[in-house]
Design a protein around this motif. Sequence first.
Motif, PDB file in Angstrom:
ATOM      1  N   GLN A   1      45.725  59.823  81.253  1.00  0.00           N
ATOM      2  CA  GLN A   1      44.833  60.479  82.199  1.00  0.00           C
ATOM      3  C   GLN A   1      44.933  61.993  82.015  1.00  0.00           C
ATOM      4  OE1 GLN A   1      42.544  59.100  84.381  1.00  0.00           O
ATOM      5  NE2 GLN A   1      41.906  61.250  84.421  1.00  0.00           N
ATOM      6  N   ASN A   2      43.774  62.649  81.993  1.00  0.00           N
ATOM      7  CA  ASN A   2      43.719  64.103  81.903  1.00  0.00           C
ATOM      8  C   ASN A   2      43.488  64.705  83.284  1.00  0.00           C
ATOM      9  OD1 ASN A   2      43.910  64.640  78.954  1.00  0.00           O
ATOM     10  ND2 ASN A   2      42.087  63.358  78.907  1.00  0.00           N
ATOM     11  N   TYR A   3      44.102  65.864  83.505  1.00  0.00           N
ATOM     12  CA  TYR A   3      43.944  66.610  84.746  1.00  0.00           C
ATOM     13  C   TYR A   3      43.563  68.049  84.408  1.00  0.00           C
ATOM     14  CZ  TYR A   3      46.558  62.674  86.686  1.00  0.00           C
ATOM     15  OH  TYR A   3      46.972  61.413  87.037  1.00  0.00           O
ATOM     16  N   ARG A   4      42.682  68.623  85.219  1.00  0.00           N
ATOM     17  CA  ARG A   4      42.290  70.018  85.027  1.00  0.00           C
ATOM     18  C   ARG A   4      42.990  70.876  86.079  1.00  0.00           C
ATOM     19  NH1 ARG A   4      38.315  73.236  82.702  1.00  0.00           N
ATOM     20  NH2 ARG A   4      37.615  75.025  83.932  1.00  0.00           N
ATOM     21  N   LEU A   5      43.769  71.845  85.609  1.00  0.00           N
ATOM     22  CA  LEU A   5      44.374  72.841  86.473  1.00  0.00           C
ATOM     23  C   LEU A   5      43.498  74.083  86.438  1.00  0.00           C
ATOM     24  CD1 LEU A   5      46.750  70.883  86.027  1.00  0.00           C
ATOM     25  CD2 LEU A   5      48.263  72.871  85.891  1.00  0.00           C
ATOM     26  N   GLU A   6      43.190  74.653  87.600  1.00  0.00           N
ATOM     27  CA  GLU A   6      42.277  75.793  87.635  1.00  0.00           C
ATOM     28  C   GLU A   6      42.710  76.786  88.706  1.00  0.00           C
ATOM     29  OE1 GLU A   6      37.564  76.305  86.887  1.00  0.00           O
ATOM     30  OE2 GLU A   6      38.131  74.874  88.449  1.00  0.00           O
ATOM     31  N   THR A   7      42.615  78.056  88.378  1.00  0.00           N
ATOM     32  CA  THR A   7      42.839  79.145  89.326  1.00  0.00           C
ATOM     33  C   THR A   7      41.634  80.070  89.290  1.00  0.00           C
ATOM     34  OG1 THR A   7      44.001  80.405  87.607  1.00  0.00           O
ATOM     35  CG2 THR A   7      45.348  79.093  89.099  1.00  0.00           C
ATOM     36  N   THR A   8      41.276  80.640  90.447  1.00  0.00           N
ATOM     37  CA  THR A   8      40.135  81.556  90.529  1.00  0.00           C
ATOM     38  C   THR A   8      40.549  82.821  91.263  1.00  0.00           C
ATOM     39  OG1 THR A   8      39.375  80.493  92.567  1.00  0.00           O
ATOM     40  CG2 THR A   8      38.433  79.696  90.493  1.00  0.00           C
TER      41      THR A   8
ATOM     42  N   ARG B   1      40.917  55.809  83.816  1.00  0.00           N
ATOM     43  CA  ARG B   1      41.178  54.488  83.245  1.00  0.00           C
ATOM     44  C   ARG B   1      41.870  53.573  84.251  1.00  0.00           C
ATOM     45  NH1 ARG B   1      42.022  54.333  77.072  1.00  0.00           N
ATOM     46  NH2 ARG B   1      40.604  55.952  76.363  1.00  0.00           N
ATOM     47  N   PRO B   2      41.866  52.271  83.986  1.00  0.00           N
ATOM     48  CA  PRO B   2      42.529  51.328  84.895  1.00  0.00           C
ATOM     49  C   PRO B   2      44.039  51.567  84.942  1.00  0.00           C
ATOM     50  CG  PRO B   2      41.069  50.179  83.354  1.00  0.00           C
ATOM     51  CD  PRO B   2      41.195  51.584  82.873  1.00  0.00           C
ATOM     52  N   LEU B   3      44.657  51.059  85.991  1.00  0.00           N
ATOM     53  CA  LEU B   3      46.103  51.108  86.125  1.00  0.00           C
ATOM     54  C   LEU B   3      46.731  50.283  85.001  1.00  0.00           C
ATOM     55  CD1 LEU B   3      48.470  51.963  88.060  1.00  0.00           C
ATOM     56  CD2 LEU B   3      48.256  49.682  89.070  1.00  0.00           C
ATOM     57  N   ALA B   4      47.718  50.867  84.326  1.00  0.00           N
ATOM     58  CA  ALA B   4      48.375  50.167  83.227  1.00  0.00           C
ATOM     59  C   ALA B   4      49.143  48.956  83.743  1.00  0.00           C
ATOM     60  CB  ALA B   4      49.326  51.113  82.496  1.00  0.00           C
ATOM     61  N   LYS B   5      48.918  47.805  83.114  1.00  0.00           N
ATOM     62  CA  LYS B   5      49.622  46.582  83.478  1.00  0.00           C
ATOM     63  C   LYS B   5      50.362  46.058  82.258  1.00  0.00           C
ATOM     64  CE  LYS B   5      46.147  45.192  86.924  1.00  0.00           C
ATOM     65  NZ  LYS B   5      45.178  44.140  87.324  1.00  0.00           N
ATOM     66  N   THR B   6      51.569  45.570  82.470  1.00  0.00           N
ATOM     67  CA  THR B   6      52.378  45.048  81.372  1.00  0.00           C
ATOM     68  C   THR B   6      52.232  43.534  81.311  1.00  0.00           C
ATOM     69  OG1 THR B   6      53.978  46.836  81.629  1.00  0.00           O
ATOM     70  CG2 THR B   6      54.704  44.886  80.418  1.00  0.00           C
ATOM     71  N   PRO B   7      51.833  42.977  80.166  1.00  0.00           N
ATOM     72  CA  PRO B   7      51.696  41.523  80.062  1.00  0.00           C
ATOM     73  C   PRO B   7      53.065  40.856  80.086  1.00  0.00           C
ATOM     74  CG  PRO B   7      51.414  42.529  77.916  1.00  0.00           C
ATOM     75  CD  PRO B   7      51.512  43.654  78.900  1.00  0.00           C
ATOM     76  N   PRO B   8      53.111  39.578  80.405  1.00  0.00           N
ATOM     77  CA  PRO B   8      54.404  38.883  80.476  1.00  0.00           C
ATOM     78  C   PRO B   8      54.977  38.623  79.085  1.00  0.00           C
ATOM     79  CG  PRO B   8      52.614  37.338  80.845  1.00  0.00           C
ATOM     80  CD  PRO B   8      51.983  38.713  80.788  1.00  0.00           C
ATOM     81  N   MET B   9      56.294  38.503  79.030  1.00  0.00           N
ATOM     82  CA  MET B   9      56.971  38.114  77.790  1.00  0.00           C
ATOM     83  C   MET B   9      56.891  36.583  77.676  1.00  0.00           C
ATOM     84  SD  MET B   9      58.361  40.883  76.288  1.00  0.00           S
ATOM     85  CE  MET B   9      59.850  40.397  75.451  1.00  0.00           C
ATOM     86  N   ASP B  10      55.676  36.098  77.463  1.00  0.00           N
ATOM     87  CA  ASP B  10      55.387  34.667  77.482  1.00  0.00           C
ATOM     88  C   ASP B  10      55.878  34.020  76.177  1.00  0.00           C
ATOM     89  OD1 ASP B  10      54.301  32.126  77.565  1.00  0.00           O
ATOM     90  OD2 ASP B  10      52.325  32.793  78.238  1.00  0.00           O
TER      91      ASP B  10
END
Length: 470
Positions: free
Chosen positions: A226-233, A377-386
């Motif tokens: 995820q990208n974030y924009r930091l800004e000052t004015t 983007r969607p929340l990262a989910k970890t698949p099972p160690m199936d």
Amino acid sequence: MRAISAALLAAAAAITATGAQAQTRQLRPDQQRYRALLKEMVETNTTVTTGSCTDLATKIAGHLKSAGFADSDITRFAVPEHPKDGGIVVVLPGSSKTLKPMLLLGHLDVVEAKRADWTRDPFAFIEEGGYFYGRGVADMKAMDAIWVDAFMRMKEEGYRPKRTIKLALTCGEETTWAFNGAQWLAANRPELIAAEFALNEGGGGDTDGKGKLIAQQLQVGEKAVQNYRLETTNPGGHSSVPVPDNAIYELAQALTRIQAHEFPVELNDTTRAYFTQTGTSRKDEVGAAMLAIVRNPGDKAAEAILNTDRGFHSMLRTTCVATLLEGGHANNALPQRAAANVNCRIFPGHGVEETQAKLVAVIGDPKVTVTLVPPVRPLAKTPPMDPKIIDPMTTLSARYFPGVPVVPAMATGATDGIFLQAIGIPTYGVPGSWYDPDGNGAHGLNERIEARGVYVGRDYLFDLIKAYAG
């Protein structure tokens, strides 16, 4: 001099061509066909600025039809706003009415490559010194070609799997602001790619840089990007009368605070398994630190040792780093605006808003705004160690790579698998072809991959597909 130089260049080209021809003659006929397919893929420009995934998808569709696939088995897709970013989905029907399909996933697009910066033409497929060179050979056209080649071989053999096998090759993975085919399929045609699980990039072998394969990685989960924009004015003014409130200074102070901040150490099932297995196999200080961090994530001495490796450092936590900077409007004026992009790779289980709030707290200055940069983007989910997924990979790996451990790992980057995970398709990065410690120039200059690793990986993945499909 020009004539001599031209003659030397021609001679060098002739020697290279002769060497390539000799290497090709030593290949099995099926390997020669695969090599030709990979060459075509690499030499089809699929960058977001000047290339076309749609063109490559068209060529792939032609090969599949020649192998016997019907039009009804092939779905081409694109949207009017992005006609060059098209993709393709192919289905090889299975005989079972109870087994759910499996999906092979790949992206056709590649990162930009400037000819002036490369030693070789990035969009010419070159074999040299045991390596394939060209933009995309490592990320990820060698695997794309393996998937397509496998479909062609299975169709021509008359192979009918028990489990339906699907193939989705999409565009947009390499550029966050571009049209993303995997995201579009998940949102608009989920039935087309519906599967019990998916196989993707992100795994593969690790070498010691001297030709020895030391491990095969199985990717189980990844971070979210995820990208974030930091800004000052600031009202600004004439530079001859500076004031303490300066937009550039305020932004610089915010970035310095982010630089100094370390997100806390975290472990999940995948990273615990990775550090346990890797630490057990290593007989050095780093291996001992891996085992220590698994026993106690708060062990600062072990953390300090692991932090010396940037890969381990990233695997242990969320990371945020400044990547772009802008500010000011004139040489002789106080800045009215300054901004930076901060790129975060977020550990699974944490949301983008949560990370945004943490950045605000770390900066601690209400004059600095922190906003999300689309896409989110969607929340990262970890698949099972199936075991149904893991066991076939490890069993085949023991046959193809004897004595080499298969180690589960979490990707510190991001793949299109995150969109499949969001709609309930567990996605795994497979072992197979191997890579050097320097990253093989992926996303950088003179991208390459060892030819022998590609051919062995191709055979391994073909057998793996059949192991899952029955």
